[in-house]
Motif scaffolding. Structure first.
Motif, PDB file in Angstrom:
ATOM      1  N   VAL A  75       0.851  -1.203   0.000  1.00  0.00           N
ATOM      2  CA  VAL A  75       0.000   0.000   0.000  1.00  0.00           C
ATOM      3  C   VAL A  75       0.882   1.246   0.000  1.00  0.00           C
ATOM      4  O   VAL A  75       0.614   2.225  -0.689  1.00  0.00           O
ATOM      5  CB  VAL A  75      -0.968   0.001   1.217  1.00  0.00           C
ATOM      6  N   GLN A  76       1.969   1.171   0.753  1.00  0.00           N
ATOM      7  CA  GLN A  76       2.889   2.321   0.800  1.00  0.00           C
ATOM      8  C   GLN A  76       3.520   2.549  -0.583  1.00  0.00           C
ATOM      9  O   GLN A  76       3.681   3.674  -1.018  1.00  0.00           O
ATOM     10  CB  GLN A  76       3.985   2.017   1.828  1.00  0.00           C
ATOM     11  N   ASP A  81      -5.548   2.367  -3.890  1.00  0.00           N
ATOM     12  CA  ASP A  81      -6.405   2.107  -5.060  1.00  0.00           C
ATOM     13  C   ASP A  81      -5.845   0.964  -5.911  1.00  0.00           C
ATOM     14  O   ASP A  81      -6.585   0.063  -6.320  1.00  0.00           O
ATOM     15  CB  ASP A  81      -6.541   3.372  -5.924  1.00  0.00           C
ATOM     16  N   VAL A  82      -4.542   1.012  -6.139  1.00  0.00           N
ATOM     17  CA  VAL A  82      -3.916  -0.059  -6.939  1.00  0.00           C
ATOM     18  C   VAL A  82      -4.022  -1.390  -6.197  1.00  0.00           C
ATOM     19  O   VAL A  82      -4.396  -2.425  -6.766  1.00  0.00           O
ATOM     20  CB  VAL A  82      -2.428   0.292  -7.227  1.00  0.00           C
ATOM     21  N   VAL A  87      -6.855  -7.068  -4.349  1.00  0.00           N
ATOM     22  CA  VAL A  87      -7.244  -7.752  -3.099  1.00  0.00           C
ATOM     23  C   VAL A  87      -8.265  -6.897  -2.341  1.00  0.00           C
ATOM     24  O   VAL A  87      -8.142  -5.666  -2.301  1.00  0.00           O
ATOM     25  CB  VAL A  87      -5.999  -8.064  -2.219  1.00  0.00           C
ATOM     26  N   GLY A  88      -9.273  -7.566  -1.751  1.00  0.00           N
ATOM     27  CA  GLY A  88     -10.301  -6.836  -0.993  1.00  0.00           C
ATOM     28  C   GLY A  88      -9.886  -6.650   0.455  1.00  0.00           C
ATOM     29  O   GLY A  88      -8.729  -6.876   0.823  1.00  0.00           O
ATOM     30  N   MET A  89     -10.851  -6.244   1.285  1.00  0.00           N
ATOM     31  CA  MET A  89     -10.545  -6.109   2.712  1.00  0.00           C
ATOM     32  C   MET A  89     -11.717  -6.587   3.565  1.00  0.00           C
ATOM     33  O   MET A  89     -11.988  -6.047   4.620  1.00  0.00           O
ATOM     34  CB  MET A  89     -10.107  -4.682   3.063  1.00  0.00           C
ATOM     35  N   VAL A 120      -0.575  -9.929  -3.172  1.00  0.00           N
ATOM     36  CA  VAL A 120       0.066  -8.706  -2.665  1.00  0.00           C
ATOM     37  C   VAL A 120       1.589  -8.778  -2.839  1.00  0.00           C
ATOM     38  O   VAL A 120       2.223  -7.804  -3.244  1.00  0.00           O
ATOM     39  CB  VAL A 120      -0.317  -8.482  -1.177  1.00  0.00           C
ATOM     40  N   THR A 121       2.170  -9.931  -2.566  1.00  0.00           N
ATOM     41  CA  THR A 121       3.629 -10.080  -2.696  1.00  0.00           C
ATOM     42  C   THR A 121       4.087  -9.721  -4.114  1.00  0.00           C
ATOM     43  O   THR A 121       5.153  -9.134  -4.304  1.00  0.00           O
ATOM     44  CB  THR A 121       4.052 -11.527  -2.347  1.00  0.00           C
ATOM     45  N   GLN A 122       3.229 -10.047  -5.100  1.00  0.00           N
ATOM     46  CA  GLN A 122       3.623  -9.776  -6.496  1.00  0.00           C
ATOM     47  C   GLN A 122       3.656  -8.291  -6.834  1.00  0.00           C
ATOM     48  O   GLN A 122       4.162  -7.890  -7.867  1.00  0.00           O
ATOM     49  CB  GLN A 122       2.672 -10.488  -7.472  1.00  0.00           C
TER      50      GLN A 122
END
Ligand code: GLU
Length: 448
Positions: A75-76, A81-82, A87-89, A120-122
């Motif tokens: 996120v940082q 947005d990206v 991925v959702g939350m 997320v790792t990608q």
């Protein structure tokens, strides 16, 4: 003499030590062979004070506890947005390795389940990054959080990769829906290496304290994450951090947390502290049996449940309102947030102010939030409109300007108020010397 908090941690560990329910994760020998009796706990406050007990220096693989940190890192790096495109939350209520995606976007429902974490790792390092780049960036970031150089245990990683069929199938599914672009095998290698970073319970307490401290490392004062990234990460942890035990966890423990299959458990109290425990035997949800017990005790004993209002009433924002002839001194204290500013305005509205001069003494104010400052200035503005002169004693510059929201400038007098300032050093460190609030401070000498 042992510090009381360290002794308290020892007591907690002794209380759970007898529990031998559950068993180590056994899908790879590196986890199955870990000493099941290991037991450690550590706490780090947002001021950087660390307390630990038991096997707090024993190394284990971070596993799923890496997920919130790599989510924060993504996120940082890319912005929410990206990250939200892939991925959702929402809490899933499902097992960590469930093959589930949301219906509309085919996105994993949150970053705490494996599908979400692999996606997320990608993102780390962008599309041009190699597997090696990503692993190094992740290792370096987690090291920064832990404030020491961490290492990836590649033997453990290789061992995990031999049993990674389910994660590989998740990666293929993500690639099928264009959630990831990497080759599925590469995606699982970077994710598995991320899970194989070795940490201690103390490391986790530091890492958690960074989240608790809004992204500034409490040990070196360095900003590692933005405050809104920490807030978002903690919010996702609170709804989805404890696998399919997340709802019960928030009800009974009330601390945003993340657990891992190696037996680590990390919890974060925003603005207060980071806490971690280690005990490898897991319950049927994949959470450490003794870890869950430790957190329950901690939450109850220390009143750390996030939803508990009882311990959060805090100090009254208005310490005293005292009038000397034409001058009324309003002594404020503590953190001025919306709630306390509201109580200041309320107290002022209830107080019959005589004379024509109101002095706000902010010497004892420890901090001020945007809404608190806004309301306080509006209150001053109202008083001015009623014909009072306003003065302020503000040694820490909590109110750096006197413009109200409509652009009006309040005519605040800083000189005239100086003789009313509270003697901060004396008051803060020698409670016995504090004037009785009922008596109020003595009139300043120049009043005669
Ligand atoms: N490496 C493990 C996996 O992805 C981590 C699982 C966990 O800690 O929950 O299967």
């Amino acid at each position: 003499m042992k510090a009381p908090i360290s002794s308290y941690l020892d007591t907690i560990l002794d209380e759970v030590r007898y529990q031998d329910a559950g068993s180590n994760a056994d899908y790879i020998p590196e986890l199955a062979n870990k000493d099941p009796n290991s037991l450690g706990a550590a706490m780090c406050t947002t001021s950087g004070h660390i307390y630990s007990a038991g096997d707090a220096e024993v190394e284990f693989s971070i596993q799923s506890i890496s997920k919130p940190f790599i989510y924060a890192m993504a996120v940082q790096e890319h912005g929410i947005d990206v990250v939200s495109e892939i991925v959702g939350m929402e809490p899933s209520g499902e097992a960590f390795n469930e093959l589930s995606l949301d219906r509309e976007g085919h996105r994993p429902v949150n970053p705490m389940i494996n599908a979400g974490a692999i996606a997320v790792t990608q993102l780390i390092g962008g599309t041009g990054a190699t597997v090696e780049d990503r692993i190094e960036m992740i290792r370096a970031f987690l090291s920064e959080m832990a404030c020491r150089q961490l290492r990836v245990d590649y033997d453990l990683c290789d061992s995990e990769l031999q049993y990674a069929d389910r994660n590989l199938s998740l990666a293929h599914m993500l690639r099928n829906y264009d959630i990831i672009q990497d080759d599925a095998h590469d995606a699982v290698v970077s994710y598995t290496a991320q899970c194989s970073v070795m940490v201690t319970t103390r490391d986790l307490a530091f890492m958690s304290a960074v989240l608790a401290n809004g992204g500034v490392h409490p040990l070196n004062g360095k900003r590692v994450l933005e405050p809104d990234v920490c807030r978002l990460t903690l919010a996702v942890m609170s709804s989805a951090g404890m696998y399919d035990q997340a709802g019960r966890w928030m009800a009974h423990v009330g601390i945003p947390a993340k657990s891992g299959v190696s037996g680590g458990l990390l919890g974060t109290l925003p603005g207060q502290l980071g806490f971690a425990s280690y005990s490898p035997r897991l319950n049927e949800y994949g959470n450490s049996v003794r870890g869950v017990r430790i957190f329950k005790l901690l939450s109850k004993d220390m009143g750390l449940h996030l939803m508990a209002a009882d311990d959060r009433a805090g100090v009254d924002a208005v310490r005293s309102i005292v009038t000397y002839q034409e001058d009324t001194v309003v002594t404020l204290q503590g953190m001025i947030n919306f709630n306390s500013a509201e109580s200041i305005l309320y107290e002022l509205s209830q107080h019959e102010i005589s004379g024509d001069h109101v002095i706000f003494d902010m010497t004892r104010v420890s901090g001020i939030r945007r809404m608190g400052r806004f309301l306080l200035k509006e209150g001053m503005h109202l008083l001015e409109e009623k014909g009072f002169r306003i003065s302020i004693v503000d040694p820490d510059d909590h109110v750096p300007d006197y413009r109200t929201v409509d652009g009006t400038e309040i005519h605040v007098n800083e000189q005239e108020s100086a003789p009313f300032a509270t003697e901060r050093e004396d008051d803060r460190y020698h409670d016995d010397d504090c004037p009785d609030p009922d008596e109020g401070p003595q009139p300043p000498a120049w009043e005669g």
